[in-house]
Design an enzyme around this catalytic site. Structure first.
Site, PDB file in Angstrom:
ATOM      1  N   HIS A   1      -2.664   3.574  -4.787  1.00  0.00           N
ATOM      2  CA  HIS A   1      -3.079   4.699  -3.957  1.00  0.00           C
ATOM      3  C   HIS A   1      -2.837   4.482  -2.474  1.00  0.00           C
ATOM      4  CE1 HIS A   1      -5.208   6.997  -7.173  1.00  0.00           C
ATOM      5  NE2 HIS A   1      -5.204   5.813  -7.736  1.00  0.00           N
TER       6      HIS A   1
ATOM      7  N   ASP B   1      -1.198   5.963   5.800  1.00  0.00           N
ATOM      8  CA  ASP B   1      -2.117   6.444   4.782  1.00  0.00           C
ATOM      9  C   ASP B   1      -1.350   6.647   3.486  1.00  0.00           C
ATOM     10  OD1 ASP B   1      -4.736   7.012   4.192  1.00  0.00           O
ATOM     11  OD2 ASP B   1      -4.891   8.690   5.580  1.00  0.00           O
TER      12      ASP B   1
END
Length: 452
Positions: A157, A351
């Site tokens: 992730h 991110d």
């Protein structure tokens, strides 16, 4: 297909099992709905004791949750020191923040082996296993070492840096070899897949990474936002603004989120565009995370000082430029704040995806949508290219983007939002899970590999 076995470092707490709050829990909720499934991982509790812990098993709304406790030393070495003190900064391109020790590396491997030993007795022959995130890189190989032959997929992730950075981790080659035990490896973006496959190629290993961008449930979040916008908290916020535009940032307090850079960009806006003084308020919600880690304490002090300095320099007796909150706000209330905000300012330095950006789009009123200002370095940026994209390292560029957003006409706002909304509705949490599991079912089987 048999049962779906989700494995992650943390399992949703009992109160989150029907209304998940974290990004991973929200993303996986659709994957475990409607079929036979089990979610396995750490309970979040620490307990002393010799030998392997006995899993605690609970079933809620048809999903079985199996959790184990860790000892204090296991939690410190595996979770705090190696996962979050080494892998997190490395994979967010912050090599200088790594603090490596062989003891933590060994504990990381031992806890992954513990996960495997306690999971195997709970498995059935036709189960499909889906392992999640950087805490559990070696788990697939640990399961293969115990004779597990079922399909095992892995999803990362967080971002993936190129091999030139990954190689700074002692033992990086061993982790890459462990990843070969997975039949398929999913990452958030094409750049992440290219970087991970490059690391595999350099080390003579099979390329297994593919991009599967994660999404949200846009229909559910829009309904939450509509309800939240009518809440007492939203009404209080609206009244307190006294007609000023609202710029909103929502992030976990983390050095990867570009918060100091964001504050300086907002400062540059009110310094260079004085017409906005008294007419715009920036609200940053940044709940404290990992508050016992020095780097995070330093970040909090830095933001406290920036907030005080900017407010001291520009505030009027009836206007405060920045409002800064470090405590959590309930998800349904935040959804209402998203809907109210004229601009969302999301400027991570790196991110994996950033679901806040997608939630902001889903929350908007189609008749008068707000504007998303988004960092090029968010994983969501390639999908959300109708946002106003910025380099977060350039305060003046953030200022110009905020000025553009605050002065943008309704027609342009609606045109941009319409395309962004279509993208958010196209790739959802449900479609992400379905696409990955279908690809896992069709992926070539990983050949047997020796233990590292």
């Amino acid at each position: 297909m048999g049962r779906l076995i989700i494995v992650s470092n943390r399992v949703p707490s009992p109160r989150e099992r029907t209304q998940p709050a974290g990004g991973l829990a929200v993303g996986l909720r659709d994957a475990v709905r409607g079929g036979s499934s089990m979610w396995f991982g750490w309970s979040g509790n620490q307990a002393e004791g010799d030998g392997d812990p006995e899993p605690s098993i609970d079933t809620v709304e048809g999903v079985t949750y199996a959790t184990i406790d860790l000892t204090e030393s296991q939690h410190e070495g595996f979770y705090q020191n190696f996962s979050n003190g080494i892998l997190w900064p490395l994979f967010h391109y912050r090599v200088g923040l790594m603090n490596y020790s062989r003891r933590d590396w060994q504990t990381y491997l031992e806890v992954n082996a513990l996960f495997a030993r306690t999971l195997v007795p709970l498995l059935k022959p036709d189960d499909v296993i889906w392992v999640h995130d950087y805490h559990l890189f070696p788990l697939g190989q640990a399961l293969r070492d115990l004779g597990v032959t079922t399909r095992i997929g892995f999803f990362l992730h967080i971002p993936v840096p190129p091999w030139s950075l990954v190689r700074s981790l002692p033992g990086a080659e061993l982790l890459l070899e462990d990843l070969q035990a997975y039949d398929l490896i999913g990452v958030q973006t094409d750049e992440d897949a290219d970087n991970l496959n490059q690391s595999f190629r350099v080390n003579g290993l099979t390329e297994r990474a593919r991009a599967f961008p994660i999404g949200i449930d846009p229909h559910e979040f829009r309904a939450q936002a509509e309800t939240g916008a009518d809440s007492g908290e939203a009404e209080r916020l609206h009244a307190s603004l006294r007609g000023a535009a609202l710029v909103l940032g929502v992030d976990r307090l983390d050095y990867s989120k570009g918060l100091p850079e964001r504050f300086r960009g907002y400062e540059a806006l009110i310094a260079r565009y004085p017409e906005h003084r008294g007419k715009v308020t920036f609200l940053q919600v940044a709940p404290v995370s990992r508050g016992d880690v020095e780097e995070y304490r330093v970040l909090r002090r830095q933001l406290d000082e920036l907030t005080g300095r900017i407010n001291g320099a520009y505030a009027e007796f009836d206007w405060t430029p920045i409002r800064y909150i470090t405590r959590p706000i309930a998800r349904d209330i935040l959804a209402g704040f998203y809907r109210m905000a004229d601009v969302a300012l999301i400027t991570p330095l790196r991110d994996g995806m950033n679901l806040v950006a997608k939630e902001y789009i889903a929350a908007q009123d189609a008749e008068s949508p707000g504007v998303l200002v988004l960092s090029h370095f968010a994983g969501a940026a390639p999908e959300l290219d109708e946002a106003v994209l910025v380099n977060p390292y350039d305060a003046d560029e953030i200022a110009d983007a905020l000025h553009q957003a605050l002065t943008m006409g309704l027609d342009e706002r609606k045109a941009r939002w319409s395309k962004l909304d279509a993208e958010v509705r196209r790739t959802t949490a449900g479609s992400w899970a379905r696409d990955f599991l279908l690809a896992l079912d069709e992926a070539p089987r990983a050949p047997p590999t020796p233990a590292a």
